[in-house]
Each structure stands twice: as C-alpha cells, then as structure tokens.
Motif scaffolding. Structure first.
Motif, mmCIF file in Angstrom:
data_model
loop_
_atom_site.group_PDB
_atom_site.id
_atom_site.type_symbol
_atom_site.label_atom_id
_atom_site.label_comp_id
_atom_site.label_asym_id
_atom_site.label_seq_id
_atom_site.Cartn_x
_atom_site.Cartn_y
_atom_site.Cartn_z
ATOM 1 N N ALA A 167 1.267 -17.028 -3.967
ATOM 2 C CA ALA A 167 1.466 -17.825 -5.169
ATOM 3 C C ALA A 167 0.213 -17.814 -6.041
ATOM 4 C CB ALA A 167 1.829 -19.258 -4.803
ATOM 5 N N LEU A 168 -0.921 -17.452 -5.453
ATOM 6 C CA LEU A 168 -2.189 -17.467 -6.176
ATOM 7 C C LEU A 168 -2.789 -16.087 -6.400
ATOM 8 C CD1 LEU A 168 -3.875 -20.472 -4.355
ATOM 9 C CD2 LEU A 168 -2.704 -20.488 -6.560
ATOM 10 N N VAL A 169 -2.481 -15.158 -5.496
ATOM 11 C CA VAL A 169 -3.108 -13.839 -5.548
ATOM 12 C C VAL A 169 -2.048 -12.746 -5.517
ATOM 13 C CG1 VAL A 169 -4.793 -12.292 -4.485
ATOM 14 C CG2 VAL A 169 -5.091 -14.765 -4.276
ATOM 15 N N ASP A 170 -2.145 -11.817 -6.435
ATOM 16 C CA ASP A 170 -1.263 -10.649 -6.471
ATOM 17 C C ASP A 170 -2.070 -9.453 -5.961
ATOM 18 O OD1 ASP A 170 0.539 -8.631 -7.010
ATOM 19 O OD2 ASP A 170 0.457 -8.858 -9.190
ATOM 20 N N TRP A 171 -1.858 -9.108 -4.685
ATOM 21 C CA TRP A 171 -2.529 -7.957 -4.085
ATOM 22 C C TRP A 171 -1.694 -6.724 -4.398
ATOM 23 C CZ3 TRP A 171 -7.221 -7.877 -1.789
ATOM 24 C CH2 TRP A 171 -7.780 -9.099 -1.434
ATOM 25 N N ARG A 172 -2.250 -5.808 -5.122
ATOM 26 C CA ARG A 172 -1.541 -4.576 -5.490
ATOM 27 C C ARG A 172 -2.102 -3.405 -4.698
ATOM 28 N NH1 ARG A 172 -1.179 -5.509 -12.042
ATOM 29 N NH2 ARG A 172 -0.056 -7.484 -11.876
ATOM 30 N N GLY A 173 -1.222 -2.605 -4.143
ATOM 31 C CA GLY A 173 -1.658 -1.428 -3.413
ATOM 32 C C GLY A 173 -2.263 -1.741 -2.064
ATOM 33 N N GLY A 174 -1.835 -2.820 -1.449
ATOM 34 C CA GLY A 174 -2.338 -3.213 -0.135
ATOM 35 C C GLY A 174 -2.899 -4.616 -0.172
ATOM 36 N N GLY A 175 -2.820 -5.276 0.952
ATOM 37 C CA GLY A 175 -3.263 -6.658 1.037
ATOM 38 C C GLY A 175 -4.751 -6.815 1.257
ATOM 39 N N PRO A 176 -5.149 -7.999 1.688
ATOM 40 C CA PRO A 176 -6.568 -8.311 1.835
ATOM 41 C C PRO A 176 -7.299 -7.463 2.874
ATOM 42 C CG PRO A 176 -5.196 -10.234 2.351
ATOM 43 C CD PRO A 176 -4.288 -9.134 1.948
ATOM 44 N N ASP A 177 -6.568 -6.777 3.733
ATOM 45 C CA ASP A 177 -7.215 -5.934 4.740
ATOM 46 C C ASP A 177 -7.331 -4.475 4.308
ATOM 47 O OD1 ASP A 177 -7.462 -8.093 6.486
ATOM 48 O OD2 ASP A 177 -5.453 -7.768 7.301
ATOM 49 N N CYS A 178 -6.868 -4.138 3.133
ATOM 50 C CA CYS A 178 -6.850 -2.749 2.663
ATOM 51 C C CYS A 178 -8.042 -2.454 1.749
ATOM 52 C CB CYS A 178 -5.543 -2.466 1.941
ATOM 53 S SG CYS A 178 -5.395 -0.773 1.364
ATOM 54 N N TRP A 179 -9.022 -1.747 2.289
ATOM 55 C CA TRP A 179 -10.226 -1.390 1.518
ATOM 56 C C TRP A 179 -10.563 0.088 1.691
ATOM 57 C CZ3 TRP A 179 -12.041 -4.786 -1.907
ATOM 58 C CH2 TRP A 179 -11.560 -6.114 -1.782
ATOM 59 N N THR A 180 -9.563 0.873 2.010
ATOM 60 C CA THR A 180 -9.799 2.312 2.162
ATOM 61 C C THR A 180 -9.203 3.065 0.985
ATOM 62 O OG1 THR A 180 -7.776 2.517 3.460
ATOM 63 C CG2 THR A 180 -9.812 2.187 4.683
ATOM 64 N N PRO A 181 -9.799 4.185 0.635
ATOM 65 C CA PRO A 181 -9.258 4.983 -0.481
ATOM 66 C C PRO A 181 -7.857 5.483 -0.130
ATOM 67 C CG PRO A 181 -11.448 5.758 0.163
ATOM 68 C CD PRO A 181 -11.008 4.762 1.190
ATOM 69 N N PRO A 182 -7.035 5.691 -1.159
ATOM 70 C CA PRO A 182 -5.714 6.250 -0.911
ATOM 71 C C PRO A 182 -5.838 7.694 -0.422
ATOM 72 C CG PRO A 182 -6.132 6.074 -3.270
ATOM 73 C CD PRO A 182 -7.293 5.436 -2.572
ATOM 74 N N PRO A 183 -4.839 8.176 0.319
ATOM 75 C CA PRO A 183 -4.900 9.581 0.757
ATOM 76 C C PRO A 183 -4.899 10.527 -0.432
ATOM 77 C CG PRO A 183 -2.825 8.547 1.425
ATOM 78 C CD PRO A 183 -3.634 7.509 0.735
ATOM 79 N N VAL A 184 -5.597 11.615 -0.275
ATOM 80 C CA VAL A 184 -5.704 12.592 -1.367
ATOM 81 C C VAL A 184 -4.531 13.534 -1.365
ATOM 82 C CG1 VAL A 184 -7.127 14.396 -2.356
ATOM 83 C CG2 VAL A 184 -8.171 12.457 -1.225
#
Length: 94
Positions: A77-94
C-alpha cells in the motif's frame, strides 16, 4: 498509516471516501539496472539511486520522515516495487 513521502499527504487521496480503492503507492522502487542499482521516486520526485535496501531509509530520512529506519518497505500500500521486491538487487540477465 505512515506516509511514504512527508509533506504531500493532500496530493494523493482517492477521493472516493471509504470503501473505494486507496491511493496508489507513493514510493516507487524501479527495477535493477545493469549494475543492480535501483532508482527510487516519491510522488514523481527522484530521491536517488539505491545500491541496497538500507539506502531507501536514508532517502526517506532526508525527506524529513521520522523513524524512517522503521518504515515498512514490504507494505504494497506504500511501496511499489517494480522488477522485483525488496530482496532483488541483482542485474537482470543479459
């Protein structure tokens, strides 16, 4: 409810009274870029680029939020995580 972006509560009301959908998430964390870094915006304003989740609390504190380190970054309700949630900090696959 704790506001994700202090100082602009009047800008995002649903206008429909009780029973209607709530306001859209005010804090947007964009998908990781090619380095795994994520842009963070609040009410359309850039707060910075986060390199890790703890950076977001620093950005919120800089906006004047009290107890920013206790802000629930998992609340959709407060945060819109796009492209992965709070645990996602890796680059997308190439």
């Amino acid at each position: 409810m704790t506001s994700a972006c202090p100082g602009s509560e009047h800008e995002h009301g649903s206008g429909s009274g009780s029973g209607g959908p709530g306001p859209a998430p005010r804090l947007v964390v964009h998908p990781p870029d090619h380095r795994g870094w994520r842009r963070v915006r609040c009410d359309g304003r850039s707060l910075g680029t986060a390199y890790r989740i703890s950076d977001i609390a620093v950005f919120l504190a800089a906006t004047g939020m009290e107890d920013a380190e206790d802000f629930d970054l998992t609340d959709p309700a407060l945060v819109d995580w796009r492209g992965g949630g709070p645990d996602c900090w890796t680059p997308p696959p190439v």
